[in-house]
Design a protein around this motif. Structure first.
Motif, PDB file in Angstrom:
ATOM      1  N   GLY A   1       0.722  -1.280   0.195  1.00 58.28           N
ATOM      2  CA  GLY A   1       0.117  -0.018  -0.092  1.00 58.28           C
ATOM      3  C   GLY A   1       0.893   1.362  -0.016  1.00 58.28           C
ATOM      4  O   GLY A   1       2.022   1.287  -0.446  1.00 58.28           O
ATOM      5  N   VAL A   2       0.384   2.204   0.477  1.00 59.26           N
ATOM      6  CA  VAL A   2       0.973   3.585   0.528  1.00 59.26           C
ATOM      7  C   VAL A   2       0.848   4.237   1.976  1.00 59.26           C
ATOM      8  O   VAL A   2      -0.118   3.899   2.724  1.00 59.26           O
ATOM      9  N   LYS A   3       1.971   4.792   2.326  1.00 63.88           N
ATOM     10  CA  LYS A   3       1.865   5.799   3.591  1.00 63.88           C
ATOM     11  C   LYS A   3       0.980   6.892   3.328  1.00 63.88           C
ATOM     12  O   LYS A   3       0.957   7.649   2.140  1.00 63.88           O
ATOM     13  N   LEU A   4       0.106   7.375   4.177  1.00 67.79           N
ATOM     14  CA  LEU A   4      -0.694   8.535   3.994  1.00 67.79           C
ATOM     15  C   LEU A   4       0.061   9.897   4.916  1.00 67.79           C
ATOM     16  O   LEU A   4       0.128   9.816   6.001  1.00 67.79           O
ATOM     17  N   ILE A   5       0.613  10.536   3.782  1.00 67.99           N
ATOM     18  CA  ILE A   5       1.510  11.685   4.227  1.00 67.99           C
ATOM     19  C   ILE A   5       0.820  12.927   3.340  1.00 67.99           C
ATOM     20  O   ILE A   5       0.462  12.599   2.298  1.00 67.99           O
ATOM     21  N   ASP A   6       0.728  13.964   3.917  1.00 70.78           N
ATOM     22  CA  ASP A   6       0.097  15.270   3.319  1.00 70.78           C
ATOM     23  C   ASP A   6       0.804  15.280   2.129  1.00 70.78           C
ATOM     24  O   ASP A   6       1.834  15.637   1.983  1.00 70.78           O
ATOM     25  N   ASP A   7      -0.023  15.499   0.953  1.00 69.55           N
ATOM     26  CA  ASP A   7       0.251  16.180  -0.120  1.00 69.55           C
ATOM     27  C   ASP A   7       1.493  15.585  -0.820  1.00 69.55           C
ATOM     28  O   ASP A   7       2.522  16.189  -1.012  1.00 69.55           O
ATOM     29  N   THR A   8       1.463  14.284  -1.052  1.00 78.13           N
ATOM     30  CA  THR A   8       2.403  13.698  -1.729  1.00 78.13           C
ATOM     31  C   THR A   8       2.043  13.179  -3.045  1.00 78.13           C
ATOM     32  O   THR A   8       1.029  12.823  -3.406  1.00 78.13           O
ATOM     33  N   ARG A   9       2.824  13.908  -4.075  1.00 81.61           N
ATOM     34  CA  ARG A   9       2.353  13.686  -5.590  1.00 81.61           C
ATOM     35  C   ARG A   9       2.963  12.339  -6.032  1.00 81.61           C
ATOM     36  O   ARG A   9       1.982  11.905  -6.846  1.00 81.61           O
ATOM     37  N   ARG A  10       3.806  11.999  -5.819  1.00 82.60           N
ATOM     38  CA  ARG A  10       4.521  10.504  -6.036  1.00 82.60           C
ATOM     39  C   ARG A  10       4.648   9.698  -4.699  1.00 82.60           C
ATOM     40  O   ARG A  10       6.020   9.569  -4.508  1.00 82.60           O
ATOM     41  N   ALA A  11       3.759   9.031  -4.365  1.00 81.94           N
ATOM     42  CA  ALA A  11       3.754   8.225  -3.339  1.00 81.94           C
ATOM     43  C   ALA A  11       4.495   6.741  -3.491  1.00 81.94           C
ATOM     44  O   ALA A  11       3.976   6.212  -4.459  1.00 81.94           O
TER      45      ALA A  11
END
Length: 515
Positions: free
Chosen positions: A222-232
């Motif tokens: 999955g992905v980490k939920l970090i503010d305003d990440t364009r390329r997670a």
């Protein structure tokens, strides 16, 4: 009589059970917050696929988040362009795919998928498939060398561990810890690693090792939920269940919030018939009411969770009910004070109406204004008594006088820069007029002391009901959990069966007790 008492008790218990059951469903199943002002971060996760079509049949397979009970994924949107879309699921893994296809596309094309979610935390329960008992798997059977290395390593782990929990901790430490802590079987570990990119190679070996011991384990991605990440960047971790405990192991450190998209060692995307493929995942967040998120989840999963709510009503109607649903709290308190304490009041529910009026003026200002207007109104009422007017014209004169008095107070307080003057005009005129009429009748039929006693009692009850009804926690609970009205109704039914002495009567008849 006995049957009536049993009937009333059964009815009260039934009403309270209904209200409590719906309340618990909302809180436990749909995570309705029980405190006002609770907010949550709502994350928007978007997968963006840009590619060049080659005038040949094209197919794009993308893993997308599963609609699972352990997390909320709402508001999915698909941007398909001319492509056809098919959603497929895998019962064994719980994965879900979006499959886009087109016969002969040309030029550059863009596909998008986005969803809103509150995400997951390390304490989020694992899927239901982890509740099943895992069969012991025997890996590397086709390769004698790896099979022997695996036996040597796992037997060493079992010898140095006490149970499945310590076995798992020791295994993860040796696989992902520093080289100095990888034990004497480091060579065996290297032999067993598959030709996968790190950390998938060690995660896959950890999964196979746990499976050989009958422990449920999966590789999750999955992905980490970090503010305003364009390329997670996509991350991978291990999910497992030892005994009755869920566990997650993140090789690169445990994130505070994340979103599971798929499980397994496969990549997130498969494509055929395209070139110059560019795939990226963007993440952004915003704050939203936790109650609104819970209502949205309840509307999707269980109509009973939203039937007892006002979220679908027009906003103006919602504002009315925010005040209206607090009135039963004041009425229940009034019933308790009359039935068990014995407070004497003007009328049955007049104190609750006065308490509602205090919402416009605040408590202290309301008591002062109420007392002053009642005193002036009584004076006018007794003056009109000499004129022997009929009831309706007399009430009309008193009402007009109250309006004049309120206007005068407003003008005086506004001239002295007191903000209370702006709200006194909202003070309910009819409530004051009927209170004056009621007090004057008691004054004439009983005595001045009885009228004053009931007036003071009404003021005390009105103050208490105001404090309860204006409490932000009470307002929040009653508006978001209107099923609590069933509990209040049941309490009133039980209090209606009480026929014992009131506290005031114990004081009143204390002389008899002493004799």
């Amino acid at each position: 009589m006995k049957s009536n008492a049993l009937h009333a008790t059964a009815l009260a218990i039934f009403l309270m059970l209904v209200g409590a059951s719906i309340f618990l469903v909302k809180v436990v199943r749909f995570d309705y917050p029980v405190r006002p002002g609770t907010t949550a971060s709502v994350w928007t996760v978007e997968a963006f696929i840009d590619f060049r079509a080659r005038d040949e049949p094209a197919r794009i397979d993308l893993f997308i988040p599963t609609q699972a009970a352990e997390r909320e994924v709402t508001g999915e949107q698909f941007y398909n362009g001319p492509f056809g879309l098919n959603l497929t699921g895998e019962a064994q893994t719980g994965n879900r795919r979006a499959v886009w296809s087109y016969r002969f596309p040309s030029n550059r094309k863009v596909l998008r998928y986005s969803a809103q979610t509150v995400g997951e935390s390390p304490s989020t329960p694992l899927p239901a498939l982890f509740r099943e008992t895992a069969d012991r798997a025997t890996p590397f059977e086709a390769d004698p060398v790896k099979r022997q290395a695996f036996i040597v390593w796992t037997q060493s782990l079992r010898r140095r561990s006490a149970d499945d929990a310590t076995f798992t901790e020791l295994m993860l430490t040796e696989l992902f810890g520093p080289a100095s802590r990888r034990g004497e079987e480091a060579d065996e570990q290297e032999v067993l690693l598959k030709q996968l990119p790190p950390p998938l190679d060690r995660l896959e070996l950890a999964r196979q090792t746990l499976a050989s011991q009958g422990i449920q384990a999966r590789i999750a991605n999955g992905v980490k939920l970090i503010d305003d990440t364009r390329r997670a960047e996509t991350i991978s971790w291990l999910e497992y269940r030892v005994g009755n405990e869920d566990g997650r192991f993140f090789p690169d450190g445990t994130p505070s919030r994340f979103l599971t998209i798929w499980r397994g060692a496969d990549g997130p995307l498969k494509a055929s018939g395209v070139s110059e493929l560019d795939f990226q995942i963007a993440v952004s967040s915003e704050r939203s009411s936790a109650a609104a998120l819970a209502r949205r989840a309840g509307a999707r999963d269980a109509p009973v969770a939203t039937f007892f709510g006002f979220g679908d009503l027009p906003l103006t109607t919602q504002l009315v009910y925010k005040t209206l649903v607090t009135i039963p709290i004041g009425i229940t308190l009034l019933v308790f004070l009359r039935q068990f304490v014995g407070v004497q009041t003007l009328g049955t529910f007049m104190p609750v109406l006065i308490g509602i009026a205090f919402r416009e003026t605040a408590l202290v200002n309301g008591i002062i204004l109420f007392s002053a207007l009642i005193a002036m109104g009584l004076a006018v009422r007794f003056y009109l008594e000499r004129l022997q007017l009929l009831l309706v014209p007399r009430l009309a004169v008193v009402l007009i006088f109250i309006v004049i008095a309120m206007a005068g107070v407003t003008i005086l307080l506004t001239g002295s820069n007191q903000s209370i003057g702006l709200s006194v005009s909202l003070f309910p005129m009819v409530i004051i007029t009927m209170t004056i009429e009621r007090m004057s009748i008691i004054w004439e039929e009983s005595s001045a002391s009885a009228a004053l006693k009931q007036g003071v009692g009404s003021l005390v009850v009105a103050s208490l009901t105001y404090l309860v009804m204006s409490n932000p926690h009470v307002e929040y609970l009653m508006y978001n959990f209107p099923e609590l009205l069933f509990i209040l109704m049941g309490m009133c039914v039980l209090m209606g069966r009480y026929t014992g002495l009131r506290l005031s009567e114990l004081w009143r008849f204390r002389g008899l007790a002493n004799s």
